[in-house]
Design a protein around this motif. Structure first.
Motif, PDB file in Angstrom:
ATOM      1  N   ARG A  26       6.170   5.561 -10.546  1.00  0.00           N
ATOM      2  CA  ARG A  26       5.033   5.790  -9.643  1.00  0.00           C
ATOM      3  C   ARG A  26       5.301   5.066  -8.324  1.00  0.00           C
ATOM      4  O   ARG A  26       6.061   4.110  -8.283  1.00  0.00           O
ATOM      5  N   ILE A  27       4.628   5.507  -7.285  1.00  0.00           N
ATOM      6  CA  ILE A  27       4.724   4.834  -5.990  1.00  0.00           C
ATOM      7  C   ILE A  27       4.356   3.361  -6.149  1.00  0.00           C
ATOM      8  O   ILE A  27       5.023   2.475  -5.607  1.00  0.00           O
ATOM      9  N   SER A  28       3.318   3.082  -6.912  1.00  0.00           N
ATOM     10  CA  SER A  28       2.884   1.693  -7.102  1.00  0.00           C
ATOM     11  C   SER A  28       3.957   0.856  -7.801  1.00  0.00           C
ATOM     12  O   SER A  28       4.077  -0.341  -7.542  1.00  0.00           O
ATOM     13  N   MET A  33       8.029  -3.426  -7.417  1.00  0.00           N
ATOM     14  CA  MET A  33       9.418  -3.806  -7.677  1.00  0.00           C
ATOM     15  C   MET A  33      10.121  -4.343  -6.443  1.00  0.00           C
ATOM     16  O   MET A  33      10.897  -5.293  -6.524  1.00  0.00           O
ATOM     17  N   PHE A  34       9.864  -3.723  -5.289  1.00  0.00           N
ATOM     18  CA  PHE A  34      10.614  -4.047  -4.078  1.00  0.00           C
ATOM     19  C   PHE A  34       9.786  -4.742  -2.999  1.00  0.00           C
ATOM     20  O   PHE A  34      10.290  -4.995  -1.906  1.00  0.00           O
ATOM     21  N   LEU A  35       8.525  -5.018  -3.318  1.00  0.00           N
ATOM     22  CA  LEU A  35       7.627  -5.688  -2.371  1.00  0.00           C
ATOM     23  C   LEU A  35       7.581  -4.954  -1.027  1.00  0.00           C
ATOM     24  O   LEU A  35       7.732  -5.543   0.041  1.00  0.00           O
ATOM     25  N   GLU A  39       3.978   3.352   2.528  1.00  0.00           N
ATOM     26  CA  GLU A  39       4.772   4.277   3.346  1.00  0.00           C
ATOM     27  C   GLU A  39       6.263   4.154   3.060  1.00  0.00           C
ATOM     28  O   GLU A  39       6.976   5.156   2.982  1.00  0.00           O
ATOM     29  N   THR A  40       6.752   2.927   2.899  1.00  0.00           N
ATOM     30  CA  THR A  40       8.169   2.720   2.589  1.00  0.00           C
ATOM     31  C   THR A  40       8.506   3.324   1.230  1.00  0.00           C
ATOM     32  O   THR A  40       9.518   4.029   1.083  1.00  0.00           O
ATOM     33  N   ALA A  41       7.658   3.079   0.243  1.00  0.00           N
ATOM     34  CA  ALA A  41       7.882   3.636  -1.100  1.00  0.00           C
ATOM     35  C   ALA A  41       7.859   5.165  -1.050  1.00  0.00           C
ATOM     36  O   ALA A  41       8.712   5.828  -1.646  1.00  0.00           O
ATOM     37  N   LYS A  42       6.897   5.715  -0.348  1.00  0.00           N
ATOM     38  CA  LYS A  42       6.785   7.175  -0.234  1.00  0.00           C
ATOM     39  C   LYS A  42       7.998   7.757   0.488  1.00  0.00           C
ATOM     40  O   LYS A  42       8.517   8.802   0.091  1.00  0.00           O
TER      41      LYS A  42
END
Length: 71
Positions: A26-28, A33-35, A39-42
């Motif tokens: 999931r995006i969350s 995981m990467f702090l 927007e960065t995750a997406k």
């Protein structure tokens, strides 16, 4: 490896590895995981989708695209 200072390609590789191990992400999960922010995750997910490595299986839940190999 410092998870705060990963390049996008390194995060994306780790995302694919995580999905290989756990079946989905999931995006969350990426944010935790990467702090990184939403927007960065997406953006990491969008990049992997464009490369045809991921497929959205439900709202906000992604899994690896399974490719059939024809012999």
């Amino acid at each position: 490896m410092d998870i705060k200072n990963l390049f996008p390609i390194e995060r994306q590789e780790a995302i694919v590895n995580y999905i290989n191990k756990n079946g989905r992400i999931r995006i969350s999960d990426i944010q935790s995981m990467f702090l990184v922010g939403y927007e960065t995750a997406k953006n990491d997910i969008i990049s992997l989708e464009k490369e045809k490595k991921l497929d959205e299986c439900m709202e906000g839940l992604y899994q690896l695209v399974l490719k059939k190999i024809i012999s």
